[in-house]
Scaffold this active site. Structure first.
Site, PDB file in Angstrom:
ATOM      1  N   ARG A  88      28.540  44.032  80.126  1.00 27.96           N
ATOM      2  CA  ARG A  88      27.564  44.306  81.170  1.00 27.96           C
ATOM      3  C   ARG A  88      26.271  44.823  80.521  1.00 27.96           C
ATOM      4  NH1 ARG A  88      29.486  48.979  84.863  1.00 27.96           N
ATOM      5  NH2 ARG A  88      28.956  49.955  82.930  1.00 27.96           N
ATOM      6  N   GLU A 130      29.127  41.260  84.745  1.00 30.28           N
ATOM      7  CA  GLU A 130      30.142  42.215  85.212  1.00 30.28           C
ATOM      8  C   GLU A 130      31.476  41.461  85.269  1.00 30.28           C
ATOM      9  OE1 GLU A 130      29.570  45.291  86.936  1.00 30.28           O
ATOM     10  OE2 GLU A 130      27.385  45.294  86.908  1.00 30.28           O
ATOM     11  N   PHE A 131      32.568  42.218  85.181  1.00 27.10           N
ATOM     12  CA  PHE A 131      33.878  41.555  85.262  1.00 27.10           C
ATOM     13  C   PHE A 131      34.122  40.964  86.649  1.00 27.10           C
ATOM     14  CE2 PHE A 131      35.186  44.744  81.814  1.00 27.10           C
ATOM     15  CZ  PHE A 131      34.735  43.890  80.823  1.00 27.10           C
ATOM     16  N   ASP A 224      49.906  46.398  68.720  1.00 27.46           N
ATOM     17  CA  ASP A 224      50.228  47.744  68.267  1.00 27.46           C
ATOM     18  C   ASP A 224      49.781  47.731  66.817  1.00 27.46           C
ATOM     19  OD1 ASP A 224      51.495  49.840  66.884  1.00 27.46           O
ATOM     20  OD2 ASP A 224      52.941  50.047  68.500  1.00 27.46           O
ATOM     21  N   HIS A 225      48.615  48.320  66.540  1.00 27.03           N
ATOM     22  CA  HIS A 225      48.012  48.058  65.225  1.00 27.03           C
ATOM     23  C   HIS A 225      48.848  48.608  64.068  1.00 27.03           C
ATOM     24  CE1 HIS A 225      46.318  52.134  65.540  1.00 27.03           C
ATOM     25  NE2 HIS A 225      46.056  52.067  64.258  1.00 27.03           N
ATOM     26  N   GLU A 263      47.182  63.870  62.615  1.00 29.20           N
ATOM     27  CA  GLU A 263      45.754  63.561  62.511  1.00 29.20           C
ATOM     28  C   GLU A 263      44.981  64.856  62.409  1.00 29.20           C
ATOM     29  OE1 GLU A 263      44.451  59.775  64.712  1.00 29.20           O
ATOM     30  OE2 GLU A 263      45.664  60.882  66.147  1.00 29.20           O
ATOM     31  N   ASP A 282      50.177  58.225  74.018  1.00 28.47           N
ATOM     32  CA  ASP A 282      49.181  57.594  73.141  1.00 28.47           C
ATOM     33  C   ASP A 282      49.831  56.978  71.912  1.00 28.47           C
ATOM     34  OD1 ASP A 282      46.603  56.893  72.176  1.00 28.47           O
ATOM     35  OD2 ASP A 282      46.469  58.744  71.014  1.00 28.47           O
ATOM     36  N   HIS A 287      53.410  53.385  68.495  1.00 23.91           N
ATOM     37  CA  HIS A 287      53.471  53.396  67.022  1.00 23.91           C
ATOM     38  C   HIS A 287      54.759  54.036  66.486  1.00 23.91           C
ATOM     39  CE1 HIS A 287      49.396  52.341  67.675  1.00 23.91           C
ATOM     40  NE2 HIS A 287      48.847  53.530  67.576  1.00 23.91           N
ATOM     41  N   LYS A 385      47.060  65.962  67.132  1.00 25.35           N
ATOM     42  CA  LYS A 385      45.648  65.930  66.734  1.00 25.35           C
ATOM     43  C   LYS A 385      45.287  67.317  66.218  1.00 25.35           C
ATOM     44  CE  LYS A 385      44.232  61.991  69.208  1.00 25.35           C
ATOM     45  NZ  LYS A 385      44.049  60.865  68.303  1.00 25.35           N
TER      46      LYS A 385
HETATM   47  C1  BG6 Z   1      45.465  54.892  68.212  1.00 26.15           C
HETATM   48  C2  BG6 Z   1      45.457  56.133  69.072  1.00 26.15           C
HETATM   49  O1  BG6 Z   1      46.410  53.981  68.672  1.00 26.15           O
HETATM   50  O2  BG6 Z   1      45.770  55.251  66.874  1.00 26.15           O
HETATM   51  C3  BG6 Z   1      44.493  57.159  68.529  1.00 26.15           C
HETATM   52  O3  BG6 Z   1      45.073  55.781  70.388  1.00 26.15           O
HETATM   53  C4  BG6 Z   1      44.761  57.433  67.066  1.00 26.15           C
HETATM   54  O4  BG6 Z   1      44.574  58.367  69.279  1.00 26.15           O
HETATM   55  C5  BG6 Z   1      44.831  56.125  66.291  1.00 26.15           C
HETATM   56  O5  BG6 Z   1      43.719  58.255  66.566  1.00 26.15           O
HETATM   57  C6  BG6 Z   1      45.210  56.359  64.844  1.00 26.15           C
HETATM   58  O6  BG6 Z   1      45.216  55.166  64.131  1.00 26.15           O
HETATM   59  P1  BG6 Z   1      45.295  55.176  62.554  1.00 26.15           P
HETATM   60  O7  BG6 Z   1      45.402  53.744  62.179  1.00 26.15           O
HETATM   61  O8  BG6 Z   1      44.027  55.844  62.078  1.00 26.15           O
HETATM   62  O9  BG6 Z   1      46.489  55.989  62.201  1.00 26.15           O
END
Ligand code: BG6
Length: 533
Positions: A88, A130-131, A224-225, A263, A282, A287, A385
């Site tokens: 947007r 816009e969506f 899921d990275h 973190e 989260d 993860h 955190k």
């Molecule tokens: C994300 C969370 O999936 O992963 C964040 O939403 C977190 O809160 C982040 O900070 C951490 O990713 P990484 O790869 O830095 O460990």
């Protein structure tokens, strides 16, 4: 940093030669860094367009756009590759190109090369809207058709929804309405969604209904990275490519497992997303439970998506919560404190957080796995955190030797053997064991044996998003959780969240510390301690 790619122009040229005929391409790129014994061909994306919704978000700027550039720099994108931003904003193509350029310059892993950037720049387009605006999505459909004609992208589109989940339904609906979700013969359409996949089992299910109403399950890529991280994939290599660990990877030898994702950062500018979600939703739901599944699963019959997901699902199905959640879970909220020599505010003083927020920024849970391999072995998961430092690791802690033929004094400070998978930041594996202290007595003390990625491999590891974006474009799903895994994980977490909702305010812990006292008390009741990190 070593340059992970061969000459990109050459690699792109090779890709170009085959790109016209195939959607999943394997080409031999000349890369002087490859081990000559390695006969495998690099995995390269075929012709396609990546459409990014949410281009101005933090994830796009810090991770997605740099990862696309890094893939191009490594010669893994086809020459006609195109990137379309949708947002947007009253922008032209050059505004989005500028944003991409800045993001790449600041965050890309590989060196900036003008010729790679120029090639990428040619494929950058922007569609404003816009969506909820039908006209904007019609314009998107038209732009994609033009790109196909001009750049030979063959109607292959990946739609990346890097937007808050509340917008998923409207975007998916628009993709359906415009026919963009449906792949004409010989082409593909894929949708990529980012966690959170809902905030509980029910909402995850609803979200899935919406997504599957437009895209078949095989076209849905849930990110899921953590699964894209080299060190996480290496858990499977460590366990199943070796004969050293698997025989002792069970209840007869393992005392317990600790999975930690600590973190040092606070919530930064993410109050809108984080508040009401909290640490467990989260990262534990996704993860950490994925890490648990990879550590605890049986060996899959292959590494294709079906076989791998089946084994992970079996573990998640076997996870049991302890009967007393008050004693076996802990939650906390960071208070003001010191970090890196700076005074930092508490969670309740962060911008956008209400002063009576009950959201936890620290969570610890004890889980058990009811199967033959793991019965009676606790898996302790913790995340938070504003903890002492940033570290993610999986520690498999072994039972003590059944008998120590030494004097008590000589083994007084001897700990338990442990195998620690260091996911980040200092990627590697450590084995801790007892060794004789040099001297005339038989004193035994803990020492470590280390494997460090940086020392054993020439190439630096790709970022998780490089791997995952490439997999989306190739259409390779093993590193993406299936909906069933998502739902099983919510089934584990929902009762904990329901219990916590009755418990009032989370326990405060000072920023820069290692979490609330109740987390230590939870371990102490089991006669154990958290690993000092
Ligand atoms: C994300 C969370 O999936 O992963 C964040 O939403 C977190 O809160 C982040 O900070 C951490 O990713 P990484 O790869 O830095 O460990």
């Amino acid at each position: 940093m070593s340059d992970p790619a061969g000459p990109p122009a050459e690699a792109l040229a090779v890709a170009a030669a085959v790109a016209a005929t195939s959607t999943t391409i394997e080409v031999a790129a000349a890369n002087p860094l490859r081990d000559p014994r390695d006969k495998r061909l690099p995995r390269v994306a075929g012709p396609c367009v990546m459409v990014l919704f949410g281009v101005t978000g933090d994830l796009a700027k810090r991770k997605l756009l740099p990862a696309i550039y890094d893939l191009g720099n490594r010669g893994l994108l086809p020459p006609g590759f195109s990137l379309v931003g949708f947002a947007r904003r009253d922008w032209q193509d050059q505004d989005f190109a500028q944003l991409t350029h800045d993001a790449v310059k600041t965050h890309a892993r590989t060196p900036f090369r003008e010729e790679v950037w120029r090639q990428l720049r040619e494929g950058i387009h922007f569609v404003p809207g816009e969506f909820s605006d039908d006209g904007a999505f019609d314009a998107l459909a038209m732009a994609l058709r033009e790109i196909d004609d001009l750049r030979g992208t063959g109607g292959n589109y990946a739609f990346y929804l890097s937007v808050p989940p509340k917008f998923f339904p409207v975007v998916v609906e628009q993709l359906k309405r415009t026919g963009l979700a449906e792949a004409p013969d010989g082409s593909w359409r894929r949708v990529v969604i980012e966690k959170p996949f809902g905030h509980d089992l029910k909402s995850a299910h609803e979200l899935n209904e919406i997504t599957t109403s437009a895209f078949p399950e095989s076209s849905i890529f849930r990110i899921d990275h953590y699964l894209g991280k080299e060190t996480v994939q290496n858990i499977m290599a460590l366990r199943f490519a070796n004969n050293l660990y698997e025989p002792i990877w069970n209840r007869s030898f393992v005392d317990h497992v600790q999975i930690t994702m600590a973190e040092d950062i606070g919530i930064g500018g993410r109050a809108g997303y984080y508040d009401g979600i909290g640490a467990a939703r989260d990262v534990i739901q996704n993860h950490l439970l994925q890490l648990l599944a990879l550590v605890a699963m049986e060996d899959p019959t292959s590494f294709d998506a079906k076989a791998l997901r089946r084994e992970k699902e079996k573990v998640l199905m076997a996870v049991r919560l302890p009967s007393d959640l008050a004693l076996n879970t802990a939650r906390g909220q960071y208070a003001a404190g010191w970090q890196g020599g700076e005074k930092v505010p508490g969670y309740l003083q962060e911008d956008g957080i209400s002063p009576d927020s009950m959201t936890e920024t620290y969570a610890a849970v004890k889980l058990e796995i009811a199967n033959r391999r793991w019965a009676g072995v606790p898996f302790y998961l913790r995340t938070g955190k504003r903890l002492g430092r940033r570290v993610t690791e999986v520690a498999v802690v072994f039972q003590r030797a059944p008998h120590l033929p030494f004097s008590k004094d000589d083994t007084e400070i001897l700990g338990q053997n442990a195998l620690v998978i260091r996911v980040q930041p200092d990627e590697g594996i450590t084995v801790r064991f007892g060794s004789k202290v040099p001297g005339t007595a038989m004193e035994v003390r803990d020492v470590s044996m280390d494997f460090a990625y940086g020392e054993s491999f020439l190439e630096s590891s790709p970022e998780a998003y490089e791997r995952l974006l490439l997999d989306v474009m190739i259409g390779d799903p093993p590193l993406f959780p299936h909906q069933r895994e998502v739902e099983l994980s919510w089934q584990i977490l929902d009762p904990i969240e329901e219990f916590w909702a009755t418990q009032g305010q989370p326990e405060p812990y000072p920023s820069g510390s290692w979490g609330p006292p109740s987390a230590d008390a939870m371990m102490a009741r089991d006669g154990r301690t958290w690993r000092r990190l």
